[in-house]
Design a protein around this motif. Structure first.
Motif, mmCIF file in Angstrom:
data_model
loop_
_atom_site.group_PDB
_atom_site.id
_atom_site.type_symbol
_atom_site.label_atom_id
_atom_site.label_comp_id
_atom_site.label_asym_id
_atom_site.label_seq_id
_atom_site.Cartn_x
_atom_site.Cartn_y
_atom_site.Cartn_z
ATOM 1 N N MET A 180 0.789 -1.231 0.000
ATOM 2 C CA MET A 180 0.000 0.000 0.000
ATOM 3 C C MET A 180 0.825 1.285 0.000
ATOM 4 O O MET A 180 0.304 2.341 -0.363
ATOM 5 C CB MET A 180 -0.931 0.006 1.215
ATOM 6 N N THR A 181 2.059 1.243 0.419
ATOM 7 C CA THR A 181 2.878 2.456 0.505
ATOM 8 C C THR A 181 4.278 2.176 -0.034
ATOM 9 O O THR A 181 4.689 1.010 -0.150
ATOM 10 C CB THR A 181 2.985 2.943 1.964
ATOM 11 N N PRO A 182 5.026 3.225 -0.354
ATOM 12 C CA PRO A 182 6.374 3.017 -0.904
ATOM 13 C C PRO A 182 7.294 2.226 0.012
ATOM 14 O O PRO A 182 8.226 1.569 -0.475
ATOM 15 C CB PRO A 182 6.895 4.447 -1.104
ATOM 16 N N ASP A 183 7.062 2.252 1.324
ATOM 17 C CA ASP A 183 7.929 1.509 2.240
ATOM 18 C C ASP A 183 7.340 0.163 2.642
ATOM 19 O O ASP A 183 7.788 -0.468 3.591
ATOM 20 C CB ASP A 183 8.207 2.338 3.496
ATOM 21 N N ALA A 184 6.327 -0.309 1.904
ATOM 22 C CA ALA A 184 5.699 -1.593 2.223
ATOM 23 C C ALA A 184 6.699 -2.737 2.043
ATOM 24 O O ALA A 184 7.573 -2.683 1.167
ATOM 25 C CB ALA A 184 4.487 -1.823 1.329
ATOM 26 N N PRO A 185 6.589 -3.783 2.854
ATOM 27 C CA PRO A 185 7.583 -4.863 2.824
ATOM 28 C C PRO A 185 7.616 -5.658 1.529
ATOM 29 O O PRO A 185 8.646 -6.257 1.197
ATOM 30 C CB PRO A 185 7.165 -5.755 3.999
ATOM 31 N N ALA A 186 6.505 -5.674 0.789
ATOM 32 C CA ALA A 186 6.444 -6.477 -0.436
ATOM 33 C C ALA A 186 6.474 -5.624 -1.691
ATOM 34 O O ALA A 186 6.153 -6.097 -2.772
ATOM 35 C CB ALA A 186 5.187 -7.348 -0.423
ATOM 36 N N GLU A 191 -1.324 1.307 -8.225
ATOM 37 C CA GLU A 191 -2.435 1.147 -9.160
ATOM 38 C C GLU A 191 -3.384 0.036 -8.737
ATOM 39 O O GLU A 191 -4.578 0.067 -9.073
ATOM 40 C CB GLU A 191 -1.883 0.845 -10.564
ATOM 41 N N TYR A 192 -2.872 -0.932 -7.985
ATOM 42 C CA TYR A 192 -3.666 -2.118 -7.678
ATOM 43 C C TYR A 192 -4.034 -2.245 -6.196
ATOM 44 O O TYR A 192 -5.157 -2.649 -5.879
ATOM 45 C CB TYR A 192 -2.906 -3.376 -8.117
ATOM 46 N N ALA A 193 -3.105 -1.947 -5.301
ATOM 47 C CA ALA A 193 -3.358 -2.161 -3.875
ATOM 48 C C ALA A 193 -4.561 -1.375 -3.356
ATOM 49 O O ALA A 193 -5.427 -1.950 -2.678
ATOM 50 C CB ALA A 193 -2.101 -1.834 -3.072
ATOM 51 N N PRO A 194 -4.691 -0.068 -3.660
ATOM 52 C CA PRO A 194 -5.865 0.664 -3.158
ATOM 53 C C PRO A 194 -7.185 0.139 -3.722
ATOM 54 O O PRO A 194 -8.215 0.205 -3.043
ATOM 55 C CB PRO A 194 -5.592 2.100 -3.608
ATOM 56 N N VAL A 195 -7.147 -0.358 -4.940
ATOM 57 C CA VAL A 195 -8.361 -0.923 -5.543
ATOM 58 C C VAL A 195 -8.822 -2.133 -4.730
ATOM 59 O O VAL A 195 -10.022 -2.307 -4.452
ATOM 60 C CB VAL A 195 -8.113 -1.316 -7.014
ATOM 61 N N PHE A 196 -7.872 -2.966 -4.347
ATOM 62 C CA PHE A 196 -8.206 -4.147 -3.552
ATOM 63 C C PHE A 196 -8.747 -3.748 -2.179
ATOM 64 O O PHE A 196 -9.761 -4.278 -1.714
ATOM 65 C CB PHE A 196 -6.978 -5.040 -3.393
ATOM 66 N N ARG A 217 -7.627 -11.071 -12.049
ATOM 67 C CA ARG A 217 -6.533 -11.819 -11.432
ATOM 68 C C ARG A 217 -5.303 -10.952 -11.224
ATOM 69 O O ARG A 217 -4.620 -11.054 -10.207
ATOM 70 C CB ARG A 217 -6.177 -13.035 -12.291
ATOM 71 N N GLU A 218 -5.018 -10.074 -12.183
ATOM 72 C CA GLU A 218 -3.832 -9.225 -12.054
ATOM 73 C C GLU A 218 -3.935 -8.337 -10.823
ATOM 74 O O GLU A 218 -2.952 -8.171 -10.081
ATOM 75 C CB GLU A 218 -3.627 -8.377 -13.305
ATOM 76 N N THR A 219 -5.107 -7.767 -10.581
ATOM 77 C CA THR A 219 -5.281 -6.911 -9.406
ATOM 78 C C THR A 219 -5.056 -7.700 -8.130
ATOM 79 O O THR A 219 -4.356 -7.234 -7.210
ATOM 80 C CB THR A 219 -6.686 -6.288 -9.396
ATOM 81 N N LEU A 220 -5.624 -8.880 -8.064
ATOM 82 C CA LEU A 220 -5.465 -9.704 -6.866
ATOM 83 C C LEU A 220 -4.009 -10.086 -6.642
ATOM 84 O O LEU A 220 -3.498 -10.033 -5.514
ATOM 85 C CB LEU A 220 -6.329 -10.958 -6.977
ATOM 86 N N GLU A 221 -3.322 -10.476 -7.708
ATOM 87 C CA GLU A 221 -1.935 -10.899 -7.564
ATOM 88 C C GLU A 221 -1.035 -9.730 -7.200
ATOM 89 O O GLU A 221 -0.171 -9.833 -6.320
ATOM 90 C CB GLU A 221 -1.461 -11.569 -8.853
ATOM 91 N N ARG A 222 -1.221 -8.591 -7.837
ATOM 92 C CA ARG A 222 -0.323 -7.463 -7.613
ATOM 93 C C ARG A 222 -0.635 -6.708 -6.326
ATOM 94 O O ARG A 222 0.213 -5.993 -5.803
ATOM 95 C CB ARG A 222 -0.339 -6.546 -8.827
ATOM 96 N N ALA A 223 -1.844 -6.909 -5.786
ATOM 97 C CA ALA A 223 -2.151 -6.311 -4.486
ATOM 98 C C ALA A 223 -1.365 -6.974 -3.367
ATOM 99 O O ALA A 223 -1.119 -6.367 -2.328
ATOM 100 C CB ALA A 223 -3.648 -6.409 -4.202
ATOM 101 N N HIS A 249 -9.914 0.171 9.651
ATOM 102 C CA HIS A 249 -9.293 -0.191 8.375
ATOM 103 C C HIS A 249 -8.187 0.820 8.108
ATOM 104 O O HIS A 249 -8.459 2.008 7.919
ATOM 105 C CB HIS A 249 -10.322 -0.186 7.242
ATOM 106 N N GLU A 250 -6.972 0.376 8.137
ATOM 107 C CA GLU A 250 -5.820 1.250 7.924
ATOM 108 C C GLU A 250 -4.677 0.424 7.339
ATOM 109 O O GLU A 250 -4.776 -0.795 7.211
ATOM 110 C CB GLU A 250 -5.378 1.912 9.232
ATOM 111 N N TRP A 251 -3.590 1.096 6.975
ATOM 112 C CA TRP A 251 -2.441 0.376 6.405
ATOM 113 C C TRP A 251 -1.132 0.935 6.942
ATOM 114 O O TRP A 251 -0.292 1.433 6.202
ATOM 115 C CB TRP A 251 -2.476 0.385 4.880
#
Length: 264
Positions: A180-186, A191-196, A217-223, A249-251
């Motif tokens: 969800m953020t530039p410092d996220a571990p993965a 483009e995809y994480a906020p949609v999910f 599927r792409e959204t799910l995988e890339r989220a 609900h937060e990130w």
């Protein structure tokens, strides 16, 4: 028998004070959500707690059910060896669960794994529930990761058919997007994480799988999620038109954490 509630809880070990050592406060909204959730069910301790953890073994095309008679785990791997989780299971409850799911066409893979020390999907939520009730009820732990989202959702209505004369509850354990953020571990997927994340929240608010089933599927995988199937099973058990309360609900740390509760 009746299902009295179903709860969605995240599972980062950093939420445990003995692990986080202050960093848990960076997820203050999540901790407040967990407090609201556990307060809501403090007087509703089930006789059987069915835990869906994405960190149990993966069984392709099947629901993995942990058939250990007892479970043990500690947070030693996270530097908190004094914090331990102990729970027991019941073979009769596991058989009742397996029978009704198998009869409906859900593939089941059963094997005992007593040590939960590397399964934060179970130990973190159980830590908070044990603190709430003083002791844990009988626990069944399973992994839905081998199922498709559609299969996980279909499992929900089937669960309601279990006839054991006991009060059951579902603990749907799962973190959401890990990007969800530039410092996220993965990594970062703006483009995809906020949609999910938005789809999860909309699905819970409407008690409908449609916002999630509509994702490609792409959204799910890339989220980079791990909790989708737990959420789908919770939605399926609640049924359409029911009310699910979202407490937070937060990130923080770049990972989506959501707490939510459905009550019969």
């Amino acid at each position: 028998m009746s299902w009295i509630w179903s709860a969605l809880m995240p599972h980062p070990p950093v939420l445990i004070p003995e692990v986080g050592r202050g960093r848990e406060n960076e997820a203050s909204k999540t901790l407040e959500g967990i407090e609201r959730l556990t307060s809501s069910i403090s007087g509703e301790r089930p006789e059987v707690l069915f835990v869906l953890s994405p960190h149990q073994p993966y069984a392709p095309g099947a629901l993995f059910i942990n058939t250990a008679e007892s479970y043990r785990g500690s947070f030693a791997v996270y530097g908190a060896s004094d914090v331990k989780i102990n729970a027991v299971s019941s073979g009769d409850d596991i058989d009742a669960l397996s029978d009704v799911l198998s009869a409906s066409g859900t593939s089941i893979y059963r094997k005992p794994f007593a040590d939960l020390s590397r399964d934060q999907g179970s130990t973190v939520p159980l830590y908070f529930l044990e603190r709430t009730w003083g002791s844990l009820p009988n626990v069944i732990i399973a992994s839905p990761i081998g199922l498709s989202p559609e299969e996980a959702f279909s499992m929900g209505p089937t669960l309601a058919k279990i006839q054991s004369g006991k009060r059951w509850a579902l603990l749907a354990s799962g973190d959401l997007s890990h990007r969800m953020t530039p410092d996220a571990p993965a990594g970062y997927e703006p483009e995809y994480a906020p949609v999910f994340e938005s789809a999860v929240e909309e699905a819970l608010k409407t008690c409908s799988p449609s916002p999630l089933l509509g994702l490609n599927r792409e959204t799910l995988e890339r989220a980079g999620e791990c909790g989708l199937r737990s959420v789908m099973a919770m939605l399926g058990l609640a049924g359409s038109g029911r009310k699910i309360d979202i407490f937070s609900h937060e990130w923080p740390f770049g990972v989506g954490y959501c707490t939510a509760l459905w009550r019969e």
